[in-house]
Design a protein around this motif. Structure first.
Motif, PDB file in Angstrom:
ATOM      1  N   PRO A   1       0.819  -1.230   0.000  1.00 17.64           N
ATOM      2  CA  PRO A   1       0.000   0.000   0.000  1.00 17.64           C
ATOM      3  C   PRO A   1       0.849   1.275   0.000  1.00 17.64           C
ATOM      4  CG  PRO A   1      -0.510  -1.427   1.905  1.00 17.64           C
ATOM      5  CD  PRO A   1       0.650  -2.051   1.216  1.00 17.64           C
ATOM      6  N   ASN A   2       0.406   2.281  -0.726  1.00 21.56           N
ATOM      7  CA  ASN A   2       1.071   3.590  -0.709  1.00 21.56           C
ATOM      8  C   ASN A   2       0.090   4.720  -0.448  1.00 21.56           C
ATOM      9  OD1 ASN A   2      -0.347   3.572  -3.054  1.00 21.56           O
ATOM     10  ND2 ASN A   2       1.336   4.278  -4.374  1.00 21.56           N
ATOM     11  N   ALA A   3      -1.197   4.387  -0.101  1.00 24.01           N
ATOM     12  CA  ALA A   3      -2.190   5.442   0.095  1.00 24.01           C
ATOM     13  C   ALA A   3      -3.311   4.971   1.011  1.00 24.01           C
ATOM     14  CB  ALA A   3      -2.786   5.863  -1.246  1.00 24.01           C
ATOM     15  N   THR A   4      -4.079   5.978   1.557  1.00 21.43           N
ATOM     16  CA  THR A   4      -5.237   5.684   2.403  1.00 21.43           C
ATOM     17  C   THR A   4      -6.484   6.228   1.721  1.00 21.43           C
ATOM     18  OG1 THR A   4      -3.773   6.134   4.262  1.00 21.43           O
ATOM     19  CG2 THR A   4      -6.126   5.882   4.755  1.00 21.43           C
ATOM     20  N   LEU A   5      -7.573   5.414   1.731  1.00 19.58           N
ATOM     21  CA  LEU A   5      -8.841   5.924   1.189  1.00 19.58           C
ATOM     22  C   LEU A   5      -9.442   6.888   2.209  1.00 19.58           C
ATOM     23  CD1 LEU A   5     -10.571   2.773  -0.363  1.00 19.58           C
ATOM     24  CD2 LEU A   5      -9.417   4.655  -1.519  1.00 19.58           C
ATOM     25  N   ALA A   6      -9.543   8.186   1.843  1.00 20.97           N
ATOM     26  CA  ALA A   6     -10.059   9.179   2.786  1.00 20.97           C
ATOM     27  C   ALA A   6     -11.585   9.205   2.737  1.00 20.97           C
ATOM     28  CB  ALA A   6      -9.509  10.560   2.466  1.00 20.97           C
ATOM     29  N   ARG A   7     -12.140   8.938   1.574  1.00 24.42           N
ATOM     30  CA  ARG A   7     -13.579   9.083   1.446  1.00 24.42           C
ATOM     31  C   ARG A   7     -14.066   8.264   0.265  1.00 24.42           C
ATOM     32  NH1 ARG A   7     -16.256  14.962   1.971  1.00 24.42           N
ATOM     33  NH2 ARG A   7     -18.352  14.247   2.522  1.00 24.42           N
ATOM     34  N   VAL A   8     -15.195   7.620   0.423  1.00 27.87           N
ATOM     35  CA  VAL A   8     -15.786   6.845  -0.669  1.00 27.87           C
ATOM     36  C   VAL A   8     -17.208   7.341  -0.886  1.00 27.87           C
ATOM     37  CG1 VAL A   8     -16.438   4.551  -1.486  1.00 27.87           C
ATOM     38  CG2 VAL A   8     -14.408   4.833  -0.048  1.00 27.87           C
TER      39      VAL A   8
END
Lengths: 352, 522
Positions: free
Chosen positions: A295-302
């Motif tokens: 992983p290189n990122a975080t889901l902030a909003r869906v």
């Protein structure tokens, strides 16, 4: 710019050219509105002038119609110079049809007389033909205020088309209508002008509308034509960062480019642009989630938006959040760690 | 950017718009010349204590007439436009009729009807208040001038977008609150414009104030003229010009504090369920309207009719009535046509441009409406005899004088109509292959026709009533109804005078009836 032609070349007007605008300048009370505008439209072509409000696109349309005098430059319609140094053809002699944003239907005339207004002598069959063309045959006796917004719009179109103009100008004609009606009418208008082979220039601030309607789109920003190209080219190969930002959604990353490769926080990307310190444009649909990779990122909003989902992701090492889209069927939960990569070639521009 | 897109119209339009305004400006210039000429005592009149008293009295009279007119006009306009008053269409016409009554006729009627030896006192044997004095003059003038407020107010009330009032109701306002907080602010421009016309009417009136023995600038200017104190009269007229300037400034300020802008809406017929139901109050409302019409039109007509029938109506040395009527109609008709043409240029110039100075000619012209007829007439005599002697004592010069005085009435009628013509309508016509003239004929004209003609009719009927300028400027041997009415009343042929008076009212009422009958259709 590739659009630029020398005067010598331009005067050698080509047979298929319906509209030619060269070096047009315009200022209102010393405030510049249009700067060195060039535009060439082929016969039968559908063109859109796309830009935010106040960019000068409507002024350009009015200069073509003869409702406004340009300070400098030449306007040629069907090879005839209608505005230029020492030349001025009044609007009534230009053979240009114009559909106004507020439709400007004559309130004292009924639908049929509105359509017949531009015809030199009464021609009931022509009027009936046009009313039929726009599907208003049963409204001939109605007055403008008795018609719905969409009907008024179609009536204004029929009126503009009645004298068989060689050039049809549309000034934000769909902006007063609701979304569904707008789609239906745009398709209908495109069909009508294609059937009549009428060269058409549409002014709009709606990118989708411009793309769906026009063969070629001219992006007008701050009084300049920044790029004039088919929609796909405009979207995939924007001429500048401004154009990229205005046409569609753009994530902008910093990077170091060298030839066709560019180093960014999302890894090494391939694409086009100058070498050196650059700003990279990544479209939301060019980003995708790769399963299994580290992983290189975080889901902030869906956000669920029907056919697709819109995600906001926070990539490690990048300040701002990036927007991306994926099919709504794919699962995603906010807070999850994922691996994001760029799936396509991108464009970049020198850092300001 | 929207405003700057409007065509400027070029020098021809500017010239045509400024020409009448510059002619009006020549009047004060001439006055200044007059006041400083002669033995030089003229200007001392300006600072004399008597002038200050006169100033206070004139301003008080004008202010009270405006207030009384506003009360009459607001109440009646609301009744005919917004309530289920029985016969409100008929009332719309009847309430406008006082426009056709000359002020001298109204004053005569007040004197004859009221007072110790008046007709009413004789008949009913009751003590009635005197008609003479400032209170009587204020009432008479208000009764004759309120239609200048009533007509624009009624039109504005009918023009208010129903959606605005409906949204006020949905936001929790009662009908009365809606009226106060939404409707009245929206019709404020009409209210201010009408009040201006009423104030100017009072400033320029001679007939009523002279007969009712009240001193105003105009009446004193006439007296000075008769006493051959020409420079003194000119000095007073200059003060009057200054007062007019102040009134115009006040009006301009009142307008500017209103920052909103009425969007042109199509006039929607007021559906009957939006009308305020009067219930049992309807009889009181009807009584109020009847009282106004009866006092303003009924009493003058009755009194004049009584005179015309009683004391020897025949006059041996008079022109035939037909000739007189024809002469009156010729002067009034020509003036109306000239005013309509000029108003077109003035209003066009003011409407199509964003600079405030483009509205200047239109506003300057108001001063002509406030000037006493005799001042304008004598200025014309001076200018004609100095520059174009052939014009002296000709019909054209008379028409010019009346035009300068009454042009504001034509521009007032036209301006709201012209504001409704969006520039895009004319542009659409141009792109459809019609030139400027064809566009005017086929698009602009049909849209402005109603207001344009209404202004012309108003000019026509005020010119029919006009006396002093006609007396001074008419060609030798050229008599109109008004001038002979003047001669006859001086010779005490009251019966014959009354006959001409009634004819004047009829000639004014006729075109107004035709116009209003079509107007109240909506």
């Amino acid at each position: 710019m590739t659009l630029r032609r020398t005067e010598a070349h331009a005067s050698n007007a080509n047979e298929t050219e319906a509209l030619h605008i060269a070096a047009v300048d315009k200022a209102f009370a010393r405030l510049g509105v249009l700067f060195d505008v060039h535009l060439q439209v082929s016969r039968g072509e559908r063109v859109a002038l796309l830009g935010p409000s106040g960019c000068g696109k409507t002024t350009l349309l009015r200069i073509i119609a003869g409702l406004e005098h340009a300070d400098a430059g030449v306007v040629r319609i069907d090879g005839r110079i209608v505005a230029g140094p020492d030349v001025w053809v009044p609007p009534e002699q230009r053979g240009v049809g114009l559909v106004f944003q507020d439709y400007a239907l004559f309130p004292h005339l009924n639908a049929a007389t509105n359509v017949g207004f531009g015809l030199s002598k009464p021609a009931p069959t022509r009027v009936a033909e046009l009313l039929a063309l726009v599907g208003l045959s049963d409204k001939a006796e109605q007055f403008p205020h008795e018609l719905s917004g969409g009907q008024q719009q179609r009536l204004a179109l029929a009126r503009a088309l009645a004298p068989s103009p060689s050039l049809l100008l549309l000034d934000e004609p769909f902006s007063n209508l609701d979304v569904k009606l707008r789609h239906a009418l745009r398709t209908q208008v495109a069909d009508v002008v294609t059937a009549l082979q009428t060269t058409t220039v549409l002014v709009t601030h709606d990118q989708q509308e411009a793309f769906l309607f026009a063969d070629r789109v001219a992006v007008v920003l701050k009084g300049r034509v920044c790029q004039f190209a088919p929609p796909r080219e405009l979207y995939t190969q924007p001429a500048s960062l401004e154009v990229a930002r205005f046409v569609g959604e753009a994530n902008v990353l910093s990077g170091d480019a060298d030839g066709q490769r560019c180093e960014t926080a999302l890894g090494t990307l391939t694409g086009r642009g100058d070498s050196g310190r650059v700003q990279v444009v990544v479209r939301p649909e060019q980003l995708r989630i790769v399963d299994g990779a580290s992983p290189n990122a975080t889901l902030a909003r869906v956000q669920f938006a029907g056919t697709q989902s819109r995600l906001l992701v926070r990539v490690d090492g990048i300040e701002q959040q990036l927007a991306m889209t994926q099919p709504a069927t794919a699962s995603a939960t906010s807070g999850a760690r994922v691996c994001i990569e760029v799936s396509d070639t991108v464009s970049w521009f020198p850092h300001p | 950017m929207g405003a700057s897109r409007r065509p400027s119209g070029g020098f021809a339009l500017a010239g045509a718009a400024w020409l009448p305004a510059l002619l009006v400006l020549l009047v004060p210039a001439w006055l200044l010349l007059r006041a400083t000429g002669g033995d030089g005592t003229g200007l001392t009149r300006v600072t004399a204590p008597a002038t200050l008293t006169l100033l206070v009295e004139t301003v008080l009279l004008a202010a009270s007439v405006v207030v009384i007119s506003a009360v009459i006009a607001c109440s009646t306009a609301l009744l005919v436009a917004r309530t289920d008053l029985p016969g409100r269409r008929i009332w719309s016409i009847l309430l406008a009729l006082p426009l056709a009554v000359p002020s001298y006729m109204g004053a005569f009627a007040a004197i004859a009807a009221f007072g110790p030896n008046g007709l009413l006192a004789e008949r009913f044997g009751a003590e009635l208040p005197e008609a003479y004095g400032p209170v009587g003059a204020a009432l008479v003038l208000a009764l004759l001038a309120y239609p200048y407020l009533f007509l624009p107010l009624r039109a504005a009330l009918l023009g208010v977008d129903p959606k605005l009032e409906e949204s006020a109701r949905t936001l929790g306002l009662t009908p009365i609150q809606t009226l106060r907080r939404v409707t009245l602010p929206l019709v404020r421009p009409a209210l201010i414009g009408g009040a201006l016309m009423v104030a100017l009417y009072v400033l320029s009136d001679f007939g009523a104030v002279a007969l009712l023995q009240v001193d105003t600038f105009t009446s004193v200017i006439y007296t000075q003229h008769d006493a051959f104190d020409r420079s003194g009269a000119a000095a007073l007229a200059l003060v009057l010009v200054a007062v007019t300037g102040c009134v115009l400034l006040l009006e301009g300020r009142a307008r500017r504090t209103w920052r909103g802008r009425l969007t042109a809406t199509r006039s929607t017929a007021v559906s009957s369920d939006r009308l305020i139901r009067l219930g049992r109050w309807r009889w009181l409302a009807t009584a109020w309207c009847s009282l106004v019409v009866l006092a303003a039109v009924g009493v003058p007509l009755m009194v004049t009719a009584v005179w015309a029938s009683s004391s020897g109506a025949t006059c041996t040395h008079c022109e035939p009535l037909g000739t007189l009527a024809l002469n009156s109609v010729t002067v009034a008709g020509l003036t109306a046509v000239v005013c309509m043409v000029l108003a077109l240029f003035v209003v066009r110039y003011a409407t199509f441009g964003r600079h405030r100075r483009r509205d200047l000619p239109r506003r300057l012209l108001y001063s002509g409406f406030a000037l006493p007829g005799i001042v304008v007439a004598l200025a014309m005599v001076f200018m004609a005899s100095s520059w174009v002697p052939v014009l002296y004592q000709t019909l054209p010069l008379l028409v010019v004088a009346c035009t300068l005085r009454f042009l504001p009435q034509a521009t007032d009628g036209l301006a709201p109509a012209m504001a409704q013509v969006r520039p895009s309508l004319e542009e659409a016509s141009r792109t459809l292959g019609h030139g400027r003239l064809a566009t005017f004929r086929r698009v602009t004209m049909p849209l402005i026709r109603r207001g344009w003609i209404a202004g012309g009719v108003l000019v026509f009927l005020t010119t029919i009533k006009e006396l002093p300028a006609t007396l001074v400027l008419r060609p030798t041997g050229f008599e109109t109804l008004a001038t002979e009415l003047w001669d006859l009343s001086n010779e005490a042929f009251l019966g014959a005078a009354a006959e001409r008076c009634i004819l004047i009212v009829c000639l004014g009422v006729l075109p107004m009836l035709v116009l209003l009958a079509r107007e109240v259709e909506r």
